[in-house]
Design a protein around this motif. Structure first.
Motif, PDB file in Angstrom:
ATOM      1  N   VAL A   1       0.817  -1.214   0.000  1.00 11.20           N
ATOM      2  CA  VAL A   1       0.000   0.000   0.000  1.00 11.20           C
ATOM      3  C   VAL A   1       0.850   1.263   0.000  1.00 11.20           C
ATOM      4  O   VAL A   1       1.994   1.262   0.458  1.00 11.20           O
ATOM      5  CB  VAL A   1      -0.958   0.046   1.217  1.00 11.20           C
ATOM      6  N   VAL A   2       0.254   2.317  -0.540  1.00 12.05           N
ATOM      7  CA  VAL A   2       0.790   3.673  -0.470  1.00 12.05           C
ATOM      8  C   VAL A   2      -0.358   4.591  -0.075  1.00 12.05           C
ATOM      9  O   VAL A   2      -1.522   4.191  -0.087  1.00 12.05           O
ATOM     10  CB  VAL A   2       1.414   4.133  -1.818  1.00 12.05           C
ATOM     11  N   SER A   3      -0.031   5.818   0.225  1.00 14.18           N
ATOM     12  CA  SER A   3      -1.051   6.805   0.580  1.00 14.18           C
ATOM     13  C   SER A   3      -2.029   6.996  -0.581  1.00 14.18           C
ATOM     14  O   SER A   3      -1.642   6.903  -1.748  1.00 14.18           O
ATOM     15  CB  SER A   3      -0.379   8.130   0.908  1.00 14.18           C
ATOM     16  N   SER A   4      -3.268   7.307  -0.265  1.00  7.20           N
ATOM     17  CA  SER A   4      -4.241   7.573  -1.326  1.00  7.20           C
ATOM     18  C   SER A   4      -3.851   8.819  -2.121  1.00  7.20           C
ATOM     19  O   SER A   4      -4.319   9.013  -3.236  1.00  7.20           O
ATOM     20  CB  SER A   4      -5.649   7.723  -0.739  1.00  7.20           C
ATOM     21  N   ASP A   5      -2.962   9.649  -1.577  1.00  9.86           N
ATOM     22  CA  ASP A   5      -2.465  10.839  -2.281  1.00  9.86           C
ATOM     23  C   ASP A   5      -1.276  10.536  -3.186  1.00  9.86           C
ATOM     24  O   ASP A   5      -0.820  11.412  -3.922  1.00  9.86           O
ATOM     25  CB  ASP A   5      -2.053  11.919  -1.269  1.00  9.86           C
ATOM     26  N   SER A   6      -0.751   9.318  -3.140  1.00 10.46           N
ATOM     27  CA  SER A   6       0.420   8.949  -3.935  1.00 10.46           C
ATOM     28  C   SER A   6       0.017   8.597  -5.363  1.00 10.46           C
ATOM     29  O   SER A   6      -1.000   7.939  -5.581  1.00 10.46           O
ATOM     30  CB  SER A   6       1.125   7.749  -3.306  1.00 10.46           C
TER      31      SER A   6
ATOM     32  N   ILE B   1       5.913   3.659   1.493  1.00 14.12           N
ATOM     33  CA  ILE B   1       5.325   2.422   0.988  1.00 14.12           C
ATOM     34  C   ILE B   1       5.395   1.390   2.109  1.00 14.12           C
ATOM     35  O   ILE B   1       6.350   1.369   2.885  1.00 14.12           O
ATOM     36  CB  ILE B   1       6.042   1.923  -0.293  1.00 14.12           C
ATOM     37  N   GLY B   2       4.370   0.582   2.192  1.00 10.58           N
ATOM     38  CA  GLY B   2       4.322  -0.441   3.232  1.00 10.58           C
ATOM     39  C   GLY B   2       3.440  -1.598   2.801  1.00 10.58           C
ATOM     40  O   GLY B   2       3.050  -1.693   1.637  1.00 10.58           O
ATOM     41  N   TYR B   3       3.084  -2.431   3.742  1.00  9.66           N
ATOM     42  CA  TYR B   3       2.215  -3.572   3.468  1.00  9.66           C
ATOM     43  C   TYR B   3       1.347  -3.822   4.698  1.00  9.66           C
ATOM     44  O   TYR B   3       1.772  -3.607   5.829  1.00  9.66           O
ATOM     45  CB  TYR B   3       3.034  -4.820   3.118  1.00  9.66           C
ATOM     46  N   ILE B   4       0.123  -4.211   4.451  1.00 14.64           N
ATOM     47  CA  ILE B   4      -0.825  -4.505   5.512  1.00 14.64           C
ATOM     48  C   ILE B   4      -1.730  -5.653   5.066  1.00 14.64           C
ATOM     49  O   ILE B   4      -1.736  -6.028   3.893  1.00 14.64           O
ATOM     50  CB  ILE B   4      -1.690  -3.276   5.889  1.00 14.64           C
ATOM     51  N   GLU B   5      -2.495  -6.159   5.988  1.00 14.21           N
ATOM     52  CA  GLU B   5      -3.501  -7.154   5.635  1.00 14.21           C
ATOM     53  C   GLU B   5      -4.598  -6.459   4.852  1.00 14.21           C
ATOM     54  O   GLU B   5      -4.958  -5.310   5.131  1.00 14.21           O
ATOM     55  CB  GLU B   5      -4.049  -7.806   6.891  1.00 14.21           C
ATOM     56  N   ARG B   6      -5.118  -7.147   3.854  1.00 15.26           N
ATOM     57  CA  ARG B   6      -6.145  -6.576   2.980  1.00 15.26           C
ATOM     58  C   ARG B   6      -7.343  -6.040   3.778  1.00 15.26           C
ATOM     59  O   ARG B   6      -7.915  -5.016   3.428  1.00 15.26           O
ATOM     60  CB  ARG B   6      -6.616  -7.631   1.981  1.00 15.26           C
ATOM     61  N   SER B   7      -7.690  -6.679   4.858  1.00 14.87           N
ATOM     62  CA  SER B   7      -8.842  -6.252   5.658  1.00 14.87           C
ATOM     63  C   SER B   7      -8.643  -4.870   6.287  1.00 14.87           C
ATOM     64  O   SER B   7      -9.616  -4.235   6.696  1.00 14.87           O
ATOM     65  CB  SER B   7      -9.147  -7.281   6.751  1.00 14.87           C
ATOM     66  N   LEU B   8      -7.395  -4.393   6.365  1.00 13.88           N
ATOM     67  CA  LEU B   8      -7.114  -3.077   6.962  1.00 13.88           C
ATOM     68  C   LEU B   8      -7.149  -1.939   5.949  1.00 13.88           C
ATOM     69  O   LEU B   8      -7.057  -0.770   6.328  1.00 13.88           O
ATOM     70  CB  LEU B   8      -5.751  -3.093   7.655  1.00 13.88           C
ATOM     71  N   VAL B   9      -7.269  -2.258   4.677  1.00 14.06           N
ATOM     72  CA  VAL B   9      -7.280  -1.215   3.641  1.00 14.06           C
ATOM     73  C   VAL B   9      -8.557  -0.395   3.767  1.00 14.06           C
ATOM     74  O   VAL B   9      -9.655  -0.938   3.892  1.00 14.06           O
ATOM     75  CB  VAL B   9      -7.177  -1.836   2.227  1.00 14.06           C
ATOM     76  N   ASP B  10      -8.383   0.921   3.763  1.00 15.40           N
ATOM     77  CA  ASP B  10      -9.531   1.836   3.782  1.00 15.40           C
ATOM     78  C   ASP B  10      -9.247   2.954   2.776  1.00 15.40           C
ATOM     79  O   ASP B  10      -8.308   2.862   1.988  1.00 15.40           O
ATOM     80  CB  ASP B  10      -9.803   2.360   5.195  1.00 15.40           C
ATOM     81  N   GLY B  11     -10.013   4.025   2.818  1.00 14.74           N
ATOM     82  CA  GLY B  11      -9.855   5.119   1.863  1.00 14.74           C
ATOM     83  C   GLY B  11      -8.586   5.929   2.027  1.00 14.74           C
ATOM     84  O   GLY B  11      -8.230   6.710   1.147  1.00 14.74           O
ATOM     85  N   SER B  12      -7.857   5.740   3.137  1.00 16.21           N
ATOM     86  CA  SER B  12      -6.646   6.530   3.363  1.00 16.21           C
ATOM     87  C   SER B  12      -5.428   5.983   2.621  1.00 16.21           C
ATOM     88  O   SER B  12      -4.434   6.686   2.446  1.00 16.21           O
ATOM     89  CB  SER B  12      -6.341   6.600   4.861  1.00 16.21           C
ATOM     90  N   VAL B  13      -5.501   4.733   2.170  1.00 14.57           N
ATOM     91  CA  VAL B  13      -4.405   4.113   1.419  1.00 14.57           C
ATOM     92  C   VAL B  13      -4.982   3.393   0.203  1.00 14.57           C
ATOM     93  O   VAL B  13      -6.167   3.088   0.180  1.00 14.57           O
ATOM     94  CB  VAL B  13      -3.613   3.089   2.281  1.00 14.57           C
ATOM     95  N   HIS B  14      -4.133   3.154  -0.794  1.00 18.90           N
ATOM     96  CA  HIS B  14      -4.598   2.299  -1.891  1.00 18.90           C
ATOM     97  C   HIS B  14      -3.567   1.207  -2.168  1.00 18.90           C
ATOM     98  O   HIS B  14      -2.377   1.360  -1.900  1.00 18.90           O
ATOM     99  CB  HIS B  14      -4.971   3.104  -3.155  1.00 18.90           C
ATOM    100  N   ILE B  15      -4.074   0.113  -2.683  1.00 22.64           N
ATOM    101  CA  ILE B  15      -3.252  -1.064  -2.962  1.00 22.64           C
ATOM    102  C   ILE B  15      -2.438  -0.821  -4.224  1.00 22.64           C
ATOM    103  O   ILE B  15      -2.949  -0.331  -5.235  1.00 22.64           O
ATOM    104  CB  ILE B  15      -4.141  -2.314  -3.135  1.00 22.64           C
ATOM    105  N   VAL B  16      -1.170  -1.180  -4.155  1.00 24.57           N
ATOM    106  CA  VAL B  16      -0.260  -1.078  -5.286  1.00 24.57           C
ATOM    107  C   VAL B  16      -0.228  -2.444  -5.968  1.00 24.57           C
ATOM    108  O   VAL B  16      -0.004  -3.462  -5.308  1.00 24.57           O
ATOM    109  CB  VAL B  16       1.163  -0.683  -4.828  1.00 24.57           C
ATOM    110  N   ARG B  17      -0.443  -2.460  -7.253  1.00 22.68           N
ATOM    111  CA  ARG B  17      -0.380  -3.723  -7.994  1.00 22.68           C
ATOM    112  C   ARG B  17       1.077  -4.099  -8.175  1.00 22.68           C
ATOM    113  O   ARG B  17       1.889  -3.293  -8.647  1.00 22.68           O
ATOM    114  CB  ARG B  17      -1.068  -3.574  -9.354  1.00 22.68           C
ATOM    115  N   VAL B  18       1.422  -5.322  -7.784  1.00 19.02           N
ATOM    116  CA  VAL B  18       2.801  -5.801  -7.894  1.00 19.02           C
ATOM    117  C   VAL B  18       2.866  -6.793  -9.039  1.00 19.02           C
ATOM    118  O   VAL B  18       2.150  -7.778  -9.069  1.00 19.02           O
ATOM    119  CB  VAL B  18       3.270  -6.469  -6.570  1.00 19.02           C
ATOM    120  N   GLU B  19       3.723  -6.480 -10.007  1.00 21.34           N
ATOM    121  CA  GLU B  19       3.847  -7.334 -11.206  1.00 21.34           C
ATOM    122  C   GLU B  19       5.079  -8.205 -11.114  1.00 21.34           C
ATOM    123  O   GLU B  19       6.105  -7.838 -10.717  1.00 21.34           O
ATOM    124  CB  GLU B  19       3.942  -6.478 -12.460  1.00 21.34           C
TER     125      GLU B  19
END
Length: 158
Positions: free
Chosen positions: A45-50, A140-158
């Motif tokens: 995850v990164v900030s929703s502003d990133s 940049i960091g990582y969290i459990e998917r259940s903790l994702v809210d509007g303050s961060v967004h998931i980064v797609r990892v290829e």
């Protein structure tokens, strides 16, 4: 009286080694289940502003192993890690970097000893990680998917 065939010692040793290998071999079906559950729980995850929306595994590894301090777009990146005893940390390193927590610890120990690096800042929990990443668009960091809210967004990892 029946004649018995004596098995040469090298074959007995080989059979014993093979039996031991079978006993110690991890159950691949259990590993597959664990890998799929990790894929569903730990996300980068990164900030929703990133502006960062995707990253390659190689670039992510470079960030978390101290080889680079910049996002793919050239902006500075601060890497945040969870505490050494957290389950998400082990899941993250195994899933995204293909390394065990012990390998990561050894990597950073070498860099610290030689004065060539400083490990990522640790936070205590996923909630702390989310809060810190949300407040700082350059992290940049990582969290459990259940903790994702509007303050961060998931980064797609290829």
């Amino acid at each position: 009286m029946a004649a018995t065939t004596r098995i040469p010692s090298r074959f007995r040793r080989l059979a014993a080694a093979f039996a031991l290998a079978l006993i110690l071999m991890p159950d691949s079906s259990a590993q597959a289940v664990q890998t799929s559950s990790v894929a569903d729980t730990v996300v980068v995850v990164v900030s929703s502003d990133s502006p960062v929306t995707e990253i390659t595994r190689l670039h992510l590894a470079d960030l978390y192993l101290g080889r680079t301090t910049r996002f793919p777009n050239g902006e500075p990146a601060e890497v945040i890690d969870q505490g050494t005893t957290s389950a998400p940390r082990a899941d993250f390193y195994e899933r995204y970097l293909g390394r065990s927590p012990a390998e990561i610890k050894a990597h950073w120990s070498r860099l610290i000893f030689t004065g060539r690096g400083r490990p990522p800042r640790d936070v205590v929990s996923g909630e702390d990680m989310r809060r810190l990443v949300a407040e700082n668009p350059g992290t940049i960091g990582y969290i459990e998917r259940s903790l994702v809210d509007g303050s961060v967004h998931i980064v797609r990892v290829e």
